[in-house]
Write a protein that holds these residues in place. Structure first.
Motif, mmCIF file in Angstrom:
data_model
loop_
_atom_site.group_PDB
_atom_site.id
_atom_site.type_symbol
_atom_site.label_atom_id
_atom_site.label_comp_id
_atom_site.label_asym_id
_atom_site.label_seq_id
_atom_site.Cartn_x
_atom_site.Cartn_y
_atom_site.Cartn_z
ATOM 1 N N PRO A 264 8.804 5.122 3.631
ATOM 2 C CA PRO A 264 9.178 4.325 2.443
ATOM 3 C C PRO A 264 9.614 2.891 2.751
ATOM 4 O O PRO A 264 9.879 2.125 1.827
ATOM 5 N N ARG A 267 7.708 0.000 0.901
ATOM 6 C CA ARG A 267 7.869 0.135 -0.556
ATOM 7 C C ARG A 267 9.297 -0.222 -0.972
ATOM 8 O O ARG A 267 9.511 -0.953 -1.951
ATOM 9 N N ASP A 268 10.272 0.259 -0.205
ATOM 10 C CA ASP A 268 11.665 0.000 -0.572
ATOM 11 C C ASP A 268 12.006 -1.487 -0.448
ATOM 12 O O ASP A 268 12.719 -2.042 -1.278
ATOM 13 N N GLU A 271 10.473 -3.273 -3.413
ATOM 14 C CA GLU A 271 11.215 -3.094 -4.675
ATOM 15 C C GLU A 271 12.547 -3.842 -4.656
ATOM 16 O O GLU A 271 12.974 -4.391 -5.673
ATOM 17 N N SER A 295 4.766 2.172 -5.717
ATOM 18 C CA SER A 295 5.720 1.474 -6.566
ATOM 19 C C SER A 295 5.023 1.127 -7.871
ATOM 20 O O SER A 295 4.023 0.407 -7.883
#
Ligand code: PMP
Length: 382
Positions: A264, A267-268, A271, A295
């Motif tokens: 992740p 992606r984290d 975001e 996402s």
């Protein structure tokens, strides 16, 4: 260039390309008895073992298809027809089809067509929560209260939101009530451990294999009458000369995907930075377990189609939650099922990461989004 659209298709992995090229060079029809035919057969059987290992099944359960659309179609029609054909052997017809509201169109279109075609078969939609999780209480009530054999279709993870579905619970309910379970595991493969199901489907191109190749995993003994009749390939379960290069490439991709789970981190970070740029961003499904690579978000006031074009100019590739066909924009049925209003849904964008995604991709995407948000907001302020 930042390609952040792995849920649409993942770039071909080098090992997969090499395996497909070797098969192209070899030629040979796997049904032929001569050396070239035997070599093609060997490639197919090697790949069958690799795909079986990814799914945690025996090679005999793997049926190669032209992709997951075909695998979903075969599973659904094959199950319903197979059950209808089993009456004289003491089997039972499928009279109820429980289908989650967020299935891929290749499931939804076929279940609707099956309900039209088979008299006495009722189609029931499994609703989803506002987080995009199929409602197992609704399925439990439906399965326990109704009569007649049921088939449940529930995907392992959704292609738009990435939200992981309660397949283990659905499997337990199916076992308790004698229902059959079909799982579209296309987006789960290589990202989370794959569940066991009566029918399970995979697509090569979502894991870095070639487009136009997939598999249906059939648990031994499940009802199945293939609608695809012909030369008897794939043990009579899916006729048609095998796509040997596609299958070889699929096997090579499956061998790598079996060793991976999605991380992740990218992606984290994406975001977190997105929330800094646009504090009003809505991230769908963020409050529930999601695939680590996906996402799905909306920048309020910025239409998805406008955003996609602006990002594309900067060579940043994402998807929108809507599909534009013949000039009409069709909103996402997934967001509609989650109760997201149309104005927000019209702004839905999906970034999906994968095997070749990098920190530089995240930075390029965010730079482009920052510029887009600034342009739109300054226009709105003028
Ligand atoms: N199911 C899901 C969940 C998908 O995301 C896709 C691809 N968009 C399919 C099925 C269809 O797969 P294919 O492209 O191999 O036909």
């Amino acid at each position: 260039m930042a390609y952040l659209d792995h849920n649409a298709t993942a770039p071909l992995r080098d090992t997969s390309r090499l395996a497909a090229e070797r098969a192209f060079a070899l030629g040979g029809n796997a049904s032929s008895v001569h050396a070239a035919g035997r070599a093609a057969r060997a490639l197919i059987e090697d790949a069958r073992g690799q795909v079986a290992a990814l799914a945690g099944v025996t090679p005999a359960e793997v049926v190669f298809t032209s992709g997951a659309t075909e695998a979903n179609m075969l599973a659904l029609w094959g199950a319903v027809q197979g059950a209808a054909d089993s009456l004289e052997k003491g089997g039972a017809r499928i009279t109820r089809l429980f289908v989650s509201a967020i299935e891929h169109p290749s499931v939804l279109a076929n279940t609707a067509a099956i309900a039209d075609r088979f008299a006495g078969l009722r189609l029931e939609t499994i609703p989803v929560t506002s987080s995009g999780v199929a409602d197992m209480e609704a399925l439990k009530t439906g399965l326990r209260e109704g009569k007649g054999r049921a088939l449940v279709a529930l995907m392992a993870a959704n292609n738009e939101t990435g939200v992981i579905q309660p397949v283990a619970e659905a499997a337990a309910l199916a076992a308790e009530t004698g229902a059959l379970l079909m799982v579209d595991a296309v987006q789960a493969a290589g990202r989370i451990p794959l569940p066991r199901a009566d029918y399970l489907t995979l697509s090569a191109h979502k894991i870095g294999g070639p487009q136009g190749c997939g598999a249906l995993i059939l648990k031994p003994g499940v009802p199945f009458a293939s609608p695809m009749a012909g030369g008897g390939q794939e043990r009579g379960l899916r006729a048609g000369t095998e796509n040997v290069p596609g299958i070889a490439g699929f096997g090579a991709a499956a061998a790598i995907a079996a060793t991976e789970t999605a991380d992740p981190a990218l992606r984290d970070r994406f975001e977190a930075l997105l929330r800094e740029i646009a504090p009003d961003v809505a991230v769908f499904g963020a409050e529930t377990p999601r695939l680590a690579n996906t996402s799905y978000f909306a920048l309020p006031g910025i239409a998805a189609e406008t955003a996609l074009m602006a990002l594309d100019i900067d060579a940043v590739m994402l998807s929108s939650g809507s599909a534009c066909s013949s000039g009409k924009v069709k909103r996402s049925h997934v967001l509609a099922a989650m109760g997201v209003n149309d104005d927000v849904a019209a702004c839905a964008l999906r970034a999906s990461f994968g095997w070749n995604s990098t920190q530089a991709d995240v930075e390029a995407a965010l730079k482009s989004i920052t510029n887009l948000v600034a342009r739109v907001r300054s226009r709105a302020a003028a």
